[in-house]
Scaffold this motif. Structure first.
Motif, PDB file in Angstrom:
ATOM      1  N   SER A   1      -4.736   1.128  -3.075  1.00 12.01           N
ATOM      2  CA  SER A   1      -4.897   2.590  -2.852  1.00 12.01           C
ATOM      3  C   SER A   1      -5.959   3.249  -3.344  1.00 12.01           C
ATOM      4  CB  SER A   1      -3.529   3.022  -3.655  1.00 12.01           C
ATOM      5  OG  SER A   1      -4.071   3.423  -4.923  1.00 12.01           O
TER       6      SER A   1
ATOM      7  N   HIS B   1       0.890  -1.124  -0.118  1.00 13.70           N
ATOM      8  CA  HIS B   1      -0.045   0.016   0.067  1.00 13.70           C
ATOM      9  C   HIS B   1       0.695   1.212  -0.136  1.00 13.70           C
ATOM     10  CE1 HIS B   1      -2.728   3.261   0.860  1.00 13.70           C
ATOM     11  NE2 HIS B   1      -2.141   3.422   2.074  1.00 13.70           N
ATOM     12  N   PHE B   2       0.571   2.275  -0.726  1.00 11.11           N
ATOM     13  CA  PHE B   2       1.083   3.660  -0.498  1.00 11.11           C
ATOM     14  C   PHE B   2      -0.145   4.255  -1.668  1.00 11.11           C
ATOM     15  CE2 PHE B   2       2.809   2.712  -4.721  1.00 11.11           C
ATOM     16  CZ  PHE B   2       3.418   3.883  -5.276  1.00 11.11           C
ATOM     17  N   GLU B   3       0.125   5.846  -1.458  1.00 12.51           N
ATOM     18  CA  GLU B   3      -0.554   6.811  -2.271  1.00 12.51           C
ATOM     19  C   GLU B   3       0.254   7.603  -3.100  1.00 12.51           C
ATOM     20  OE1 GLU B   3      -3.793   6.557  -2.316  1.00 12.51           O
ATOM     21  OE2 GLU B   3      -4.262   5.241  -0.796  1.00 12.51           O
TER      22      GLU B   3
ATOM     23  N   TYR C   1       1.023   5.138   8.237  1.00 12.02           N
ATOM     24  CA  TYR C   1       0.157   4.418   7.371  1.00 12.02           C
ATOM     25  C   TYR C   1       0.845   3.131   6.774  1.00 12.02           C
ATOM     26  CZ  TYR C   1      -2.248   8.534   8.439  1.00 12.02           C
ATOM     27  OH  TYR C   1      -3.130   9.724   9.240  1.00 12.02           O
TER      28      TYR C   1
ATOM     29  N   TRP D   1       3.268   2.880   4.614  1.00  7.20           N
ATOM     30  CA  TRP D   1       3.430   2.616   3.035  1.00  7.20           C
ATOM     31  C   TRP D   1       4.521   1.929   2.632  1.00  7.20           C
ATOM     32  CZ3 TRP D   1       2.724   8.381   0.598  1.00  7.20           C
ATOM     33  CH2 TRP D   1       1.523   8.741   0.641  1.00  7.20           C
TER      34      TRP D   1
ATOM     35  N   VAL E   1       4.753   7.327   6.107  1.00  5.70           N
ATOM     36  CA  VAL E   1       5.233   5.905   5.883  1.00  5.70           C
ATOM     37  C   VAL E   1       5.057   5.057   7.239  1.00  5.70           C
ATOM     38  CG1 VAL E   1       7.183   4.418   5.349  1.00  5.70           C
ATOM     39  CG2 VAL E   1       6.581   6.578   3.977  1.00  5.70           C
TER      40      VAL E   1
END
Length: 311
Positions: free
Chosen positions: A281, A21-23, A69, A71, A66
């Motif tokens: 995401s 997961h990351f945005e 959340y 990431w 990071v």
């Protein structure tokens, strides 16, 4: 498993310990941490010392994002398109997460058209002009890709909005002439430099999905559900060819209710994460004005899914 290992595993279409997961951007730093990134317009006015301090401030915020959340990657968005930011992120995070840089504005797309009437006339009467502009933009982007990779980028994020809700900004035939070849050149340069290429576009991409697949990029983000992009259908078409990122519906993250956010998040996870090839995401970014609690709820659903619990 580190975030970087998790990202690389899913991009190889192998099953990681959990979906990564990351945005692409997180613009709620004030709400989350009581801090602000420097304003976009401020960067050009910084001298060397000011820029160095501003980048260090950005890195301190990225570290908080990071950590809180979880990431697994970061595409450095402040400073935007700047190898110095990538170098600082590489120094800050080492090999813990996948580090990327932004290279946009390089091909004909919605973002790069300021005069639609003139663009339409040129599309009809002077395609040589359009190609000349595209060649110049692409050349600048190729140089930036080289500098990003020299700075330590693992991946290059290539944001170009080429579609709206009804489809591409030009016909698929015109897309194949004036946009796809130049975007493809960017992807190939990224690969030549040993990095990974991430494509981004909002909108309904189904009529040009075959052209995007032909670029042999590594991932495609946003898989826009508001434009009718069904991630289950898209994954069937892209399996073992192009990893996917996104599809959690942004207007639901803006307006709720939580039950709808849950349904959207679970649809993505259940239909796209099995067998790797999916990065969890939103279908765009964590944009300013989105209630922070809605993003946090989306991640709560994600965590419970990863534990195999009821959501």
């Amino acid at each position: 498993m580190t975030g970087k290992q998790r990202m690389l595993k899913t991009l190889r279409f192998e099953q990681p310990d959990r979906p990564p997961h990351f945005e692409s951007m997180f613009e709620l730093e004030k709400e989350a941490f009581g801090e602000r990134f420097p304003l976009p317009g401020d960067w050009a006015g910084y001298d060397g010392g000011q820029k160095e301090r501003a980048i260090a401030h950005c890195m301190s915020i990225y570290e908080k994002i990071v950590e809180r959340y979880h990431w697994d990657a970061l595409a450095v968005y402040w400073p935007w398109g700047d190898p110095d930011g990538v170098a600082a992120a590489r120094k800050t995070f080492g090999e813990k997460i996948l580090i990327g840089g932004m290279v946009g504005g390089a091909v004909w797309c919605i973002d790069t058209i300021s005069d639609w009437e003139q663009f339409a006339l040129d599309l009809l009467e002077d395609r040589g002009k359009l190609h000349a502009i595209a060649h110049e933009r692409c050349g600048r982007a190729l140089d930036l890709i080289d500098r990003m990779c020299d700075a330590g980028a693992d991946f290059i994020y290539l944001p170009h909005d080429v579609a709206g809700n009804s489809g591409p900004f030009v016909s698929p035939k015109d897309f194949a002439e004036i946009t796809a070849p130049y975007w493809n050149r960017l992807v190939q340069r990224v690969h030549q430099r040993g990095a990974l290429a991430f494509l981004h576009s909002d909108g309904n991409l189904m009529s040009v999905l075959d052209q995007l697949l032909a670029m042999n990029a590594d991932a495609l983000q946003s898989i826009d559900p508001m434009a009718g992009m069904d991630i289950a259908q898209v994954k069937r078409a892209t399996w073992q060819k192009l990893a996917l990122m996104g599809n959690v519906q942004c207007n639901l993250l803006q307006d709720g209710p939580p039950a709808a956010i849950r349904r959207s998040a679970l649809y993505c996870l259940e239909n796209a994460s099995v067998g790797g090839g999916y990065i969890f995401s939103t279908s765009n970014t964590i944009f300013a004005g989105m209630p922070l609690e809605n993003y946090q709820f989306m991640l709560k659903v994600f965590e419970e899914f990863n534990r195999g619990g009821a959501v």
